[in-house]
Design an enzyme around this catalytic site. Structure first.
Site, PDB file in Angstrom:
ATOM      1  CG  ASP A 168     -14.030 -44.476  14.558  1.00  0.00           C
ATOM      2  OD1 ASP A 168     -14.576 -44.300  15.672  1.00  0.00           O
ATOM      3  OD2 ASP A 168     -13.052 -43.816  14.172  1.00  0.00           O
TER       4      ASP A 168
ATOM      5  CB  CYS B 221      -7.047 -18.895   1.002  1.00  0.00           C
ATOM      6  SG  CYS B 221      -5.324 -19.274   1.413  1.00  0.00           S
TER       7      CYS B 221
ATOM      8  CB  CYS C  67      -6.283 -23.027   1.106  1.00  0.00           C
ATOM      9  SG  CYS C  67      -6.226 -22.648  -0.656  1.00  0.00           S
TER      10      CYS C  67
ATOM     11  CB  CYS D 218      -1.505 -22.162  -0.599  1.00  0.00           C
ATOM     12  SG  CYS D 218      -2.635 -21.326   0.553  1.00  0.00           S
TER      13      CYS D 218
ATOM     14  CB  CYS E 265      -3.082 -18.780  -2.404  1.00  0.00           C
ATOM     15  SG  CYS E 265      -4.650 -19.683  -2.237  1.00  0.00           S
TER      16      CYS E 265
END
EC number: 6.3.5.13
Length: 464
Positions: free
Chosen positions: A372, A240, A218, A221, A243
């Site tokens: 990469d 979540c 999240c 939070c 929160c």
């Protein structure tokens, strides 16, 4: 477009000189113009009646093509960077040469802030954020932070079109309303200035998060999201528990989705204007997401539902995005793979096809691809390993592509590594087999493949 004056003349001259020298000229005029006038995008865009911008890690070219097909059905005269030049120079050049009333621009994630500031679009589509070219752009959270600032600074009249199923993107809607109102909008559609889209067909859910999943915590939070449904990478239905942040209910959504291998997809589209069935001639769940984004964007611009459905049903694939050509009596389908999430959806689509397949996998590590290439170890080639009859590997990292397929479970005697260039690899891949050949190139390999097919007279001139 009008308004460039002598600066536009200088920029056009630079473009002609570049083309005559054999270096191409798609972005050069725009780059020159922006050096002469840093506000050129805003000056030129002011002459358009409608303006829209699209940005995403995956799918922005296809989504823009879909939106173009929809808006054109309503009579719009499009100024659109269909050639794929999606940085500031390319967009300035498109505006310089364009003639029309509606601007439609795909924009590179990194260049979005400057373009939005000048363009001041009526609708801004933010499609998804996936891990892609980390050596060039950095971690996803840094791009999300940049996008959050763009949203804060955007014209209040701009409608944000956000992917509800991508938590990093959906969370940007919070920037549009005061903190006291957030709770009322977190789990419901209808936030002011925000239009969301997402998939509602849980029958297509994956067993769990893939290796390619990126946004799993999240932004508010830092706690891990709990996923109720996963569709593609980290896209799905989530919340979540720490929160209370949760996926917003989408305004534009897809249900009753049927994926028909590489041939296309069907689904029921629901928008604030009603529902209708869509027959999409492009394959995969990823293209259903692209279609939802295009439908939401064009709805925000005033397109009627009938035009949206008809445009999606008639869209032609952009080069390298499920386009098929005929070469030496065989069909060659080209499916761009440039990061783990996108590659997984291509592999998932191919796995729906019956029988064994011939592959032409071209892995480059040029700057535009990202140096990469370790991302190929996060893509789930294992899902396709049992469906591979022959695999020809080419590109600057051909040997590593061959090694990845071997570790995925493709028998070594079915893998051929060609290190003599793309043309030699293409010859080797097309010869000796039958049926359709699936090319899986990275971004610069796709451009090289297009040039090679053009040189052989199989496709038209490259990118306009």
């Amino acid at each position: 477009m009008k308004g460039a004056g002598w600066k536009g003349t200088v920029a056009r001259t630079a473009g002609r000189a570049s083309r005559l020298s054999g270096r191409g000229g798609t972005s050069i005029p725009g780059k020159v113009l922006l050096r002469l006038d840093r506000d050129a995008i805003g000056t030129l865009a002011a002459g358009l009646d409608r303006r829209a911008a699209i940005s995403a890690t995956n799918g922005k070219t296809t989504t823009a093509a879909m939106a173009h097909a929809i808006l054109a059905r309503g009579g719009a005269q499009l100024v659109h960077n269909s050639a794929g030049a999606n940085m500031a120079g390319g967009i300035a050049a498109t505006l310089l040469y364009g003639r029309g009333d509606t601007g439609l621009f795909e924009v590179d994630e990194f260049w979005l802030a400057g373009v939005v500031k000048g363009l001041r679009p009526q609708a801004l589509l933010l499609g998804n954020l996936f891990r892609d070219q980390l050596d060039r752009y950095g971690e996803l959270e840094s791009i999300a932070d940049r996008w959050a600032q763009i949203v804060k600074d955007a014209d209040p009249a701009t409608t944000l079109v956000l992917n509800a199923d991508d938590p990093l993107v959906a969370d940007l809607g919070r920037e549009r309303w005061p903190a006291a109102e957030q709770a009322a909008h977190d789990s419901a559609a209808g936030a002011p200035g925000v239009l969301t889209f997402g998939v509602e067909d849980t029958a297509l859910a994956l067993a769990g998060l893939q290796h390619a999943s990126d946004s799993t915590h999240c932004r508010r939070c830092g706690a891990p999201y709990r996923y109720d449904v996963v569709f593609l990478g980290h896209q799905g239905h989530y919340h979540c528990e720490a929160c209370g942040a949760t996926r917003p209910a989408p305004d534009v959504r897809a249900t009753a989705i049927h994926l028909d291998g590489v041939r296309g997809a069907r689904f029921t589209l629901t928008t604030p204007a009603g529902s209708a069935d869509v027959a999409l001639p492009l394959p995969g769940l990823y293209n259903v997401y692209n279609a939802l984004g295009a439908a939401a964007l064009t709805h925000a611009l005033g397109a009627p539902l009938a035009d949206i459905v008809a445009g999606l049903g008639a869209v032609a694939p952009a080069f390298g995005r499920a386009e098929t050509v005929t070469m030496d009596g065989r069909e060659l389908s080209i499916l761009l793979v440039k990061n783990p999430a996108g590659a997984n959806e291509v592999l998932r689509t191919l796995a729906l096809e019956a029988g064994e397949h011939d592959l032409f996998a071209v892995l480059n590590d040029n700057i535009a691809d990202g140096r990469d290439v370790s991302w190929i170890w996060d893509a789930d080639f294992e899902h396709l390993a049992g469906h591979v009859r022959r695999a020809t590997c080419a590109g600057t990292r051909a040997a590593e592509m061959g090694l990845r397929l071997k570790y995925a479970g493709v028998p070594a005697d079915r893998i051929t590594v060609v290190e003599d260039g793309l043309a030699a690899g293409l010859d080797r891949a097309i010869a000796g087999g039958d049926g359709r050949l699936f090319a899986l190139p990275t971004y610069t390999a796709m451009l090289q493949l297009r040039e090679e097919l053009t040189r052989r007279g199989i496709t038209g001139s490259s990118f306009g």
